[in-house]
Enzyme design. Structure first.
Site, PDB file in Angstrom:
ATOM      1  N   CYS A   1       8.775   2.435  -3.871  1.00  0.00           N
ATOM      2  CA  CYS A   1       7.672   3.279  -3.421  1.00  0.00           C
ATOM      3  C   CYS A   1       8.189   4.535  -2.711  1.00  0.00           C
ATOM      4  O   CYS A   1       7.547   5.586  -2.744  1.00  0.00           O
ATOM      5  CB  CYS A   1       6.741   2.498  -2.508  1.00  0.00           C
ATOM      6  SG  CYS A   1       7.594   1.685  -1.130  1.00  0.00           S
TER       7      CYS A   1
ATOM      8  N   HIS B   1       5.721   0.018   2.422  1.00  0.00           N
ATOM      9  CA  HIS B   1       5.107   0.876   1.405  1.00  0.00           C
ATOM     10  C   HIS B   1       4.975   2.302   1.917  1.00  0.00           C
ATOM     11  O   HIS B   1       4.609   2.543   3.073  1.00  0.00           O
ATOM     12  CB  HIS B   1       3.720   0.336   1.010  1.00  0.00           C
ATOM     13  CG  HIS B   1       3.075   1.129  -0.081  1.00  0.00           C
ATOM     14  ND1 HIS B   1       3.585   1.215  -1.348  1.00  0.00           N
ATOM     15  CD2 HIS B   1       1.943   1.899  -0.081  1.00  0.00           C
ATOM     16  CE1 HIS B   1       2.822   1.960  -2.109  1.00  0.00           C
ATOM     17  NE2 HIS B   1       1.808   2.409  -1.350  1.00  0.00           N
TER      18      HIS B   1
ATOM     19  N   ASN C   1      -0.998   7.894  -4.151  1.00  0.00           N
ATOM     20  CA  ASN C   1      -0.486   6.535  -3.931  1.00  0.00           C
ATOM     21  C   ASN C   1      -0.012   5.943  -5.261  1.00  0.00           C
ATOM     22  O   ASN C   1      -0.745   5.946  -6.254  1.00  0.00           O
ATOM     23  CB  ASN C   1      -1.592   5.680  -3.311  1.00  0.00           C
ATOM     24  CG  ASN C   1      -1.082   4.334  -2.830  1.00  0.00           C
ATOM     25  OD1 ASN C   1       0.066   3.953  -3.088  1.00  0.00           O
ATOM     26  ND2 ASN C   1      -1.937   3.610  -2.119  1.00  0.00           N
TER      27      ASN C   1
END
Length: 398
Positions: free
Chosen positions: A14, A119, A134
């Site tokens: 991520c 994350h 995202n």
């Protein structure tokens, strides 16, 4: 929307997705970030070694795993900050004194980086619009200026740490395009986890040969087998048709004769299949003639009344085709049936009364043929029978 660079989540990378979405291009890979993480680990180890390398603190430090990265693909905020230094970008905590303006007017900033546990995600302004980039979403999510402040507050309540990005971001095609044409998003992107849960039952049912609605799915193998069966059935039908055609050609004459025979039987012609009794037909014919003679000779009620009123009792007046004048003999005019005996349908009551008054003048064959023609409706001519012209029988010189 397709011009916006967006990477979907792969493993635990991520941080890589967050940086590339911020820069709007595939500028960093996992290997690049891992190299930055090892450099940070070496720098920290060198700092700790400045003291006593035999100290308990140093020994404990070198036994611990790296805090900047791990085997799953996680990278720390230090790695992300070092990677952003390459592009002369800085990260400021959202609650710091340097970021007070961002708290009041977040829409005036360029981008935000958010972290929750392991994350990372990017919120960036592209053109004149804000987008949530995202990597857990199926695509970019449009955020209005009025909703941006509320969205950041919501992320803080969920436990995210927010960082303000300061500096000049690299130019990109999406930024130039959206400055000219703003995006209108009608369908919001979905979470990849929700999409995976929706596809998992479908894939499970597909492996068992059934759809989510309970109906059995048809595989490519089933379609192939059905196509082969159809082709073989068509080939058998073609061969059967060819054999039938050859059989019909060989038996053409016999088949045609059988068809004609069946057609004649279906017509139901009584003159073909039924036998006629000559004596029975003679009796019926004689009875028919007798009835006709009685009807012809008997005067109607109107004629009787007319004769009684005028005082005439002349038998000739009862003849329907005679005219009586004073001082002239009674003459009988020929009927249309007698003047034109060749005309179809010329057999009338008067002709049938005059024909064959005596049965002795008729041959057996003539009587049989007349009876057959009368049974067929009396529509054929009776002018000749077996080549012999039939003449009406005159009785008593009349």
């Amino acid at each position: 929307m397709d011009a916006i660079f967006h990477e979907r989540q792969e493993g635990s990378l991520c941080a890589q997705h967050c940086l590339n979405s911020l820069l709007q291009g595939p500028y960093f890979s996992a290997v690049d970030l891992a190299d930055i993480g090892r450099d940070l680990d070496e720098a920290e180890r060198a700092t700790m070694a400045e003291g006593d390398i035999n100290s308990p603190e140093y020994l404990r430090f070198i036994q611990q795993p790296s805090s900047n990265m791990d085997d799953s693909g996680y990278f720390s905020i230090q790695v992300i900050g070092r990677a952003m230094k390459v592009w002369s970008l800085d990260l400021l905590p959202f609650g710091s004194t340097e970021a007070v303006e961002a708290n009041i007017h977040p829409e005036r900033e360029k981008a935000f980086i958010c972290n929750f546990k392991d994350h990372w995600l990017t919120i960036r302004k592209i053109g004149r619009q804000w987008f949530n980039l995202n990597s857990l979403l199926t695509g970019p999510e449009l955020i209005s200026d009025t909703y941006l402040a509320m969205f950041l507050i919501q992320l803080q309540k969920e436990g995210y740490s927010l960082f303000v990005v300061r500096g000049t971001l690299p130019d990109n095609e999406a930024d130039q395009l959206l400055n000219l044409i703003p995006v209108i998003q009608t369908i919001k992107p979905r979470l990849l986890s929700d999409l995976a849960q929706q596809q998992t039952p479908a894939s499970t049912s597909t492996s068992t040969g059934e759809s989510s609605s309970g109906k059995r799915l048809v595989s490519l193998e089933d379609l192939h087998n059905a196509l082969q069966a159809s082709q073989s059935s068509e080939a058998r039908g073609t061969a059967r048709g060819e054999r039938l055609c050859s059989t019909l050609k060989s038996d053409n004459s016999q088949g045609l004769a059988d068809a004609m025979k069946l057609s004649m039987q279906g017509m139901g012609d009584p003159s073909v299949d039924e036998k006629v009794d000559p004596e029975d037909l003679r009796r019926k014919r004689q009875a028919f003639f007798d009835r006709q003679q009685n009807q012809e000779t008997r005067p109607s009620q109107g004629q009787v009344d007319s004769l009684q009123g005028e005082g005439h009792n002349t038998p000739a007046a009862t003849h329907p085709h005679s005219q009586v004048q004073a001082g002239q003999p009674v003459l009988s005019e020929p009927t249309p049936e007698e003047t034109n005996p060749q005309e179809p349908g010329a057999i009338g009551h008067s002709l049938e009364t005059k024909l064959f008054a005596n049965d002795d003048q008729m041959t057996e064959e003539a009587m049989l043929e007349i009876a057959i023609q009368m049974s067929l409706g009396g529509t054929q001519k009776l002018s000749s029978v077996s080549g012999t012209e039939l003449q009406p029988q005159h009785g008593n010189g009349s």
